[in-house]
Design an enzyme around this catalytic site. Sequence first.
Site, PDB file in Angstrom:
ATOM      1  N   TYR A  64       0.859  -1.191   0.000  1.00 33.86           N
ATOM      2  CA  TYR A  64       0.000   0.000   0.000  1.00 33.86           C
ATOM      3  C   TYR A  64       0.887   1.231   0.000  1.00 33.86           C
ATOM      4  O   TYR A  64       1.874   1.278   0.735  1.00 33.86           O
ATOM      5  CB  TYR A  64      -0.912   0.021   1.227  1.00 33.86           C
ATOM      6  N   GLU A  66      -0.472   4.836  -0.539  1.00 34.75           N
ATOM      7  CA  GLU A  66      -1.222   6.092  -0.736  1.00 34.75           C
ATOM      8  C   GLU A  66      -0.331   7.285  -0.472  1.00 34.75           C
ATOM      9  O   GLU A  66       0.490   7.260   0.463  1.00 34.75           O
ATOM     10  CB  GLU A  66      -2.386   6.149   0.251  1.00 34.75           C
ATOM     11  N   ASP A 241      -6.441  15.079 -23.963  1.00 34.64           N
ATOM     12  CA  ASP A 241      -6.429  13.632 -23.695  1.00 34.64           C
ATOM     13  C   ASP A 241      -5.758  12.971 -24.901  1.00 34.64           C
ATOM     14  O   ASP A 241      -6.364  12.812 -25.960  1.00 34.64           O
ATOM     15  CB  ASP A 241      -7.882  13.164 -23.537  1.00 34.64           C
ATOM     16  N   THR A 270      -3.441   7.253 -21.683  1.00 34.74           N
ATOM     17  CA  THR A 270      -3.292   5.869 -21.259  1.00 34.74           C
ATOM     18  C   THR A 270      -1.849   5.479 -21.563  1.00 34.74           C
ATOM     19  O   THR A 270      -1.167   6.163 -22.332  1.00 34.74           O
ATOM     20  CB  THR A 270      -4.219   4.928 -22.061  1.00 34.74           C
ATOM     21  N   LYS A 273      -1.886   1.994 -25.121  1.00 33.95           N
ATOM     22  CA  LYS A 273      -2.310   1.988 -26.535  1.00 33.95           C
ATOM     23  C   LYS A 273      -1.054   2.176 -27.395  1.00 33.95           C
ATOM     24  O   LYS A 273      -0.174   1.315 -27.368  1.00 33.95           O
ATOM     25  CB  LYS A 273      -3.356   3.070 -26.774  1.00 33.95           C
ATOM     26  N   ARG A 279      -1.348  -1.684 -18.948  1.00 39.08           N
ATOM     27  CA  ARG A 279      -2.625  -0.984 -18.845  1.00 39.08           C
ATOM     28  C   ARG A 279      -2.501   0.049 -17.733  1.00 39.08           C
ATOM     29  O   ARG A 279      -2.118  -0.291 -16.610  1.00 39.08           O
ATOM     30  CB  ARG A 279      -3.747  -1.956 -18.471  1.00 39.08           C
TER      31      ARG A 279
HETATM   32  N1  PLP Z   1      -9.498   8.636 -23.322  1.00 39.23           N
HETATM   33  C1  PLP Z   1      -9.535   8.247 -24.606  1.00 39.23           C
HETATM   34  C2  PLP Z   1      -9.362   9.268 -25.680  1.00 39.23           C
HETATM   35  C3  PLP Z   1      -9.716   6.900 -24.912  1.00 39.23           C
HETATM   36  O1  PLP Z   1      -9.766   6.518 -26.193  1.00 39.23           O
HETATM   37  C4  PLP Z   1      -9.882   5.976 -23.861  1.00 39.23           C
HETATM   38  C5  PLP Z   1     -10.098   4.537 -24.106  1.00 39.23           C
HETATM   39  O2  PLP Z   1     -10.511   4.056 -25.070  1.00 39.23           O
HETATM   40  C6  PLP Z   1      -9.851   6.441 -22.547  1.00 39.23           C
HETATM   41  C7  PLP Z   1      -9.656   7.772 -22.308  1.00 39.23           C
HETATM   42  C8  PLP Z   1     -10.077   5.513 -21.392  1.00 39.23           C
HETATM   43  O3  PLP Z   1      -8.998   4.697 -21.177  1.00 39.23           O
HETATM   44  P1  PLP Z   1      -9.120   3.428 -20.174  1.00 39.23           P
HETATM   45  O4  PLP Z   1      -9.863   2.402 -20.909  1.00 39.23           O
HETATM   46  O5  PLP Z   1      -7.697   3.060 -19.900  1.00 39.23           O
HETATM   47  O6  PLP Z   1      -9.802   3.910 -18.943  1.00 39.23           O
END
Ligand code: PLP
Length: 478
Positions: A64, A66, A241, A270, A273, A279
């Site tokens: 843990y 945190e 994002d 993320t 990808k 992950r």
């Molecule tokens: N943001 C975008 C642009 C995404 O395409 C995705 C997933 O497909 C996410 C966030 C969410 O990612 P996660 O599945 O790891 O929560």
Amino acid sequence: MTNDAASAAYQSALSVIESVEPTVAGAIRSELADQRASLKLIASENYASPAVLLTMGTWLSDKYAEGTIGHRFYAGCRNIDTVEQAAADHARELFGAPHAYVQPHSGIDANLVAFWSILAQRIEAPALAEKGVKHVNDLTPEDWETLRKALGNQRALGMSLDAGGHLTHGFRPNISGKMFEQSSYGTDAETGLLDYAEVRRSAQEFRPLVLIAGYSAYPRKINFATMREIADEVGATLMVDMAHFAGLVAGKVFTGDFDPVPHAHVTTTTTHKSLRGPRGGLVLCQPEYADSVDRGCPMVLGGPLGHVMAAKAVALAEARQPSFQTYAQNVASNAVTLADGLMKRGARLVTGGTENHLVLIDVSTFGLTGRQAESALLDSGIVTNRNAIPRDPNGAWYTSGVRIGTPALTSRGFGAAEFDRVAELIVDVLTGTQPTAAPSGGVSKAKYAIADGLAAKTHDAAAELLDANPLYPGLEVS
Ligand code: PLP
């Protein structure tokens, strides 16, 4: 690490797992076999290296931790500090970011951290300063009620779902749509391209606290310098994002105005990808957001996953190697080959091409819905996913599009010749598939028939490509 070492590691690990729960060992073996045998074109998937994968199977999972590096709510976190620091350092160096927070467990979590950080910085901190207190617990009940209402009454402007935006960008099925009043910008009806003048108009009318840029299914790059100008004009925080295209940023395919990191106040991604890591998620930000971003856990995140942060460090170290830049360039050039190969065989693509790692095919020109196309391709050994296209008449369930991406097969070593062949196989399947009659009359949106022998023939052709470009070559797991 040699292939022999990786094979021995997996072989031993599987025998240990098998002795406790054979079903799980079987599923792990079966997943490797499935991944090896499928033409994976899902734009959001990839193959992490054995080093990244092995890092996750360790006792770093058992701690843990945190809090933040050096400031934990639990004792004995020195090794978690080491891996979190390593991951954050690699992330900062790789992306040229002032600050990195590597605790988010996924992209959705990274976006939640970003939203709360922006609310904390833009709404909560000024309210506390005005009242002359340091902590929300020091506010009077009346002042807290006022602040709570203000926190829950802000606006976010992001790309519409059918233009390629993501649910977490303020849409109702996600908590962000309940936290924020949302409005969205779309793409030009003729070209399918982002219309910055429309974004500017929408921002000026809507006056969002957060302007969100980024996508799951838009096949073009975005000019983040322009998005920042728009955000500045309306006093919004620019949140990008880059979950889908982080690998192209890391690999220096997207630079200058197209690199979000120097332009955005807060950038989320993320790690699994195009970045090819475990992950997970991470947040990069400008210094003024660092403190509130670091409060992600326990604000909106559960305790950090030490084993996954360690795997992020390994993946980010890999992404800092020159070979990752070659990989990222190949992802982008393979996408162009794929797009050209599809178009020269008659497919219509949203925006007429691609500038990133993905291509969106409008399958309505083949007389199919996205659902039928996705299923027919899967029957033929080609794994894709259906996706809405702008102003989709078939909605988000059946859709009129299929999204395909190059990151995974590029990791396998596919180049231009292979992607041109993939384009040929896709068009052959789409051309050889017909919708069948719906039980209620008319044409079904889900049912279809593939020409005799076509699925089997395509399977064989896919297997030939896959055999010539094996996944984890030399890795033997029995
Ligand atoms: N943001 C975008 C642009 C995404 O395409 C995705 C997933 O497909 C996410 C966030 C969410 O990612 P996660 O599945 O790891 O929560």
